[in-house]
Write an enzyme that holds these catalytic residues in place. Structure first.
Site, short mmCIF file in Angstrom:
data_model
loop_
_atom_site.label_atom_id
_atom_site.label_comp_id
_atom_site.label_asym_id
_atom_site.label_seq_id
_atom_site.Cartn_x
_atom_site.Cartn_y
_atom_site.Cartn_z
N LYS A 299 1.20 -1.39 -0.26
CA LYS A 299 0.03 0.04 0.07
C LYS A 299 1.15 1.32 -0.15
O LYS A 299 0.87 2.39 -0.55
CB LYS A 299 -1.18 -0.18 1.18
CG LYS A 299 -1.66 -1.14 1.35
CD LYS A 299 -2.74 -1.01 2.67
CE LYS A 299 -2.20 -0.88 3.71
NZ LYS A 299 -2.11 -2.25 4.29
N ARG B 163 -9.96 0.40 8.36
CA ARG B 163 -9.85 -0.70 8.84
C ARG B 163 -10.65 -1.12 9.90
O ARG B 163 -10.77 -2.93 9.66
CB ARG B 163 -8.73 -0.28 10.22
CG ARG B 163 -7.04 -1.42 9.21
CD ARG B 163 -6.05 -1.22 9.90
NE ARG B 163 -4.82 -1.73 10.26
CZ ARG B 163 -3.32 -1.20 9.49
NH1 ARG B 163 -4.02 0.48 9.33
NH2 ARG B 163 -2.47 -1.27 9.18
N ARG C 37 11.23 -5.93 4.95
CA ARG C 37 10.91 -4.55 5.43
C ARG C 37 11.60 -4.31 6.19
O ARG C 37 12.13 -3.02 7.05
CB ARG C 37 9.43 -4.56 5.30
CG ARG C 37 9.34 -2.78 6.06
CD ARG C 37 7.88 -2.58 5.66
NE ARG C 37 7.14 -2.72 6.26
CZ ARG C 37 5.11 -3.11 6.37
NH1 ARG C 37 4.93 -2.10 5.26
NH2 ARG C 37 5.10 -3.06 7.22
N ARG D 55 11.41 -2.00 12.27
CA ARG D 55 9.63 -1.43 12.79
C ARG D 55 9.40 -2.49 13.63
O ARG D 55 9.14 -3.39 13.41
CB ARG D 55 8.50 -1.25 11.66
CG ARG D 55 8.49 0.22 11.46
CD ARG D 55 7.60 -0.06 10.51
NE ARG D 55 5.85 -0.59 10.21
CZ ARG D 55 4.19 -0.74 10.32
NH1 ARG D 55 4.44 0.25 8.51
NH2 ARG D 55 3.56 -0.73 10.22
N ARG E 113 -0.93 -8.69 13.57
CA ARG E 113 -1.64 -7.88 12.75
C ARG E 113 -2.76 -8.60 11.80
O ARG E 113 -3.59 -7.91 11.23
CB ARG E 113 -0.26 -7.18 12.37
CG ARG E 113 0.11 -6.03 13.38
CD ARG E 113 1.40 -5.38 12.53
NE ARG E 113 1.47 -4.45 11.24
CZ ARG E 113 2.62 -4.89 10.96
NH1 ARG E 113 3.55 -4.86 10.59
NH2 ARG E 113 2.95 -3.80 9.82
P1 AMP Z 1 0.39 0.13 9.00
O1 AMP Z 1 1.89 0.79 9.12
O2 AMP Z 1 -0.59 0.58 8.53
O3 AMP Z 1 0.46 -1.45 8.62
O4 AMP Z 1 -0.31 0.71 10.66
C1 AMP Z 1 0.63 0.09 11.88
C2 AMP Z 1 -0.30 0.14 12.96
O5 AMP Z 1 -1.40 1.49 13.39
C3 AMP Z 1 -1.28 -0.90 13.12
O6 AMP Z 1 -1.05 -2.10 13.21
C4 AMP Z 1 -2.28 -0.29 13.55
O7 AMP Z 1 -2.12 -0.18 15.49
C5 AMP Z 1 -1.75 0.93 13.55
N1 AMP Z 1 -3.21 1.79 13.11
C6 AMP Z 1 -3.02 2.48 11.65
N2 AMP Z 1 -4.18 2.35 11.04
C7 AMP Z 1 -5.17 2.17 12.11
C8 AMP Z 1 -6.58 2.39 11.63
N3 AMP Z 1 -7.30 2.73 10.65
N4 AMP Z 1 -7.65 1.44 12.36
C9 AMP Z 1 -7.15 0.90 14.03
N5 AMP Z 1 -5.49 1.42 13.55
C10 AMP Z 1 -4.76 1.62 13.17
#
Ligand code: AMP
Length: 190
Positions: free
Chosen positions: A14, A89, A128, A134, A145
């Site tokens: 993404k 999400r 990654r 991370r 996740r």
């Molecule tokens: P990402 O970088 O999109 O993989 O997001 C990293 C983390 O941020 C996720 O594992 C969640 O803990 C939190 N997070 C990001 N976007 C959301 C969302 N829309 N709703 C809830 N938690 C989120």
């Protein structure tokens, strides 16, 4: 405005594909994951609340996420449109986004679903992590996740399918080839 949701599990590509979309279509990028990481590194009130949740690979509560997202959209009234990356999400978030955009006379135009399988996700995230470091990319957190994705996030798809907005793109292969399909899908939907 033209508003796009880029949708897929962790490691679907993404972020990578969003950068290319932004470069071609000049949309404003909103990544809720990036925003949370920024809050954590700046040790803000939101950062303090979500730090452990991100570290555990769980979803942040909708109330915090939706409020933060809406504030960010409101701060950028003059853009051509948005690309929402990592949001919505949950179905609750998707409904809130629809209501919020409707209030502005706007809508989601397209949901791009990046189609990848779990083996590819795991390989990509292992790669990654070597670069990003991370904490939530480690194998145990990744399982959490992916669980969150399949228990909560996957239900966002039928929500948008019912609105006829989802286009599925093969997310496996060369970045450029994947992007070429994405770019065509966006142009067709404009
Ligand atoms: P990402 O970088 O999109 O993989 O997001 C990293 C983390 O941020 C996720 O594992 C969640 O803990 C939190 N997070 C990001 N976007 C959301 C969302 N829309 N709703 C809830 N938690 C989120």
């Amino acid at each position: 405005m033209y508003n796009l949701v880029i949708f897929g599990p962790p490691g679907a590509g993404k972020g990578t594909q969003s950068e290319k979309i932004i470069a071609e279509f000049n949309l404003a990028h909103i990544s809720t994951g990036d925003m949370f990481r920024m809050h954590i590194s700046n040790d803000t009130e939101i950062g303090k609340k979500v730090k452990q949740i991100l570290a555990d690979g769980l979803l942040v509560p909708d109330s915090i996420t939706i409020e933060m997202l809406e504030e960010e959209v409101t701060k950028n009234p003059d853009v051509k449109g948005f690309i929402f990356d990592g949001f919505p999400r949950t179905v609750n978030q998707a409904e809130a986004l629809d209501t919020f955009l409707e209030g502005k006379g706007e809508k989601i135009n397209l949901v791009l679903q990046l189609d990848v399988n779990q083996d590819v996700i795991k390989e990509r995230i292992a790669e990654r992590q070597k670069i990003s470091g991370r904490a939530d990319d480690d194998a145990e957190k990744l399982v959490k996740r992916i669980d969150e994705y399949f228990s909560k996030t996957i239900h966002v798809l039928p929500f948008y399918e019912n609105q006829g907005k989802v286009i599925k793109v093969n997310g496996i292969g060369k970045i450029e080839d994947i992007y070429s399909d994405i770019s065509s899908a966006i142009k067709e939907s404009m």
